[in-house]
Write a protein that holds these residues in place. Structure first.
Motif, short mmCIF file in Angstrom:
data_model
loop_
_atom_site.label_atom_id
_atom_site.label_comp_id
_atom_site.label_asym_id
_atom_site.label_seq_id
_atom_site.Cartn_x
_atom_site.Cartn_y
_atom_site.Cartn_z
N UNK A 94 0.91 -1.09 -0.04
CA UNK A 94 0.02 0.06 0.04
C UNK A 94 0.95 1.34 -0.03
N UNK A 95 1.77 1.25 0.83
CA UNK A 95 2.82 2.43 0.70
C UNK A 95 3.66 2.64 -0.34
N UNK A 108 -0.33 2.43 -8.38
CA UNK A 108 -1.58 2.14 -9.10
C UNK A 108 -2.56 1.80 -7.90
N UNK A 109 -3.87 1.72 -8.11
CA UNK A 109 -4.91 1.24 -7.39
C UNK A 109 -4.78 -0.14 -6.67
N UNK A 110 -5.14 -0.26 -5.76
CA UNK A 110 -5.15 -1.71 -5.17
C UNK A 110 -6.44 -2.29 -4.71
N UNK A 111 -6.80 -3.45 -4.75
CA UNK A 111 -8.00 -4.19 -4.08
C UNK A 111 -7.31 -5.10 -3.11
N UNK A 112 -7.45 -4.50 -1.91
CA UNK A 112 -7.06 -5.50 -0.76
C UNK A 112 -8.24 -6.49 -0.07
N UNK A 113 -8.03 -7.76 -0.55
CA UNK A 113 -9.07 -8.72 -0.09
C UNK A 113 -8.64 -9.25 1.24
N UNK A 114 -9.54 -9.10 2.20
CA UNK A 114 -9.37 -9.73 3.67
C UNK A 114 -9.71 -11.43 3.56
#
Length: 141
Positions: free
Chosen positions: A127-128, A132-138
């Motif tokens: 993230x840091x 580009x955009x990120x989709x973080x899936x739990x």
């Protein structure tokens, strides 16, 4: 704005299928390309003492096993996979470089919601550093 190239960062666990499903679900209506990436541990960087082991051969075998697993995941995806990439080293650096080289505009990755991930989280590093955009899936443990 639609995404054109989605990169899925996989740790090769069974939970990786959940990330693949999310990426394919996003890619289909957009006609986006999907690629996989897995960054192996660089064993030579982890151990600096003497060891009676051929590090290059061990690294090569690990990368071949990772490529086999990525091929299996590509079959599971039931969607064209543009690139299946295996690297080694620092995850955030390798991923950042790959994003630029392959014109990726969305990264899909998982985040384990367990005790250790509160202390050591590779997703936080991504993230840091991600451009580009990120989709973080739990991923619940």
């Amino acid at each position: 704005m639609g995404y054109k190239h989605i990169m899925v960062a996989l740790d090769l666990s069974e939970e990786s299928k959940m990330l693949i499903d999310k990426a394919v679900c996003l890619a289909k209506p957009l006609g986006a390309e999907v690629s996989f990436i897995h960054i192996d541990v660089n064993y030579a960087e982890l151990y600096t003492g003497l060891i009676d082991l051929n590090m290059a051969e061990t690294q090569h075998q690990a990368m071949e096993a990772s490529m086999t697993q990525l091929k299996d995941f590509a079959e599971y995806a039931d969607y064209p996979i543009k690139h299946s990439l295996v690297g080694s080293g620092d995850l955030s650096n390798e991923l950042r470089d790959t994003i630029g080289e392959y014109n990726v505009d969305l990264v899909v990755c998982g985040h384990h919601q367990d005790f250790w991930s509160k202390i050591l989280s590779s997703t936080r590093q991504l993230i840091n550093t991600s451009p580009v955009d990120m989709l973080v899936v739990p991923i619940k443990e």
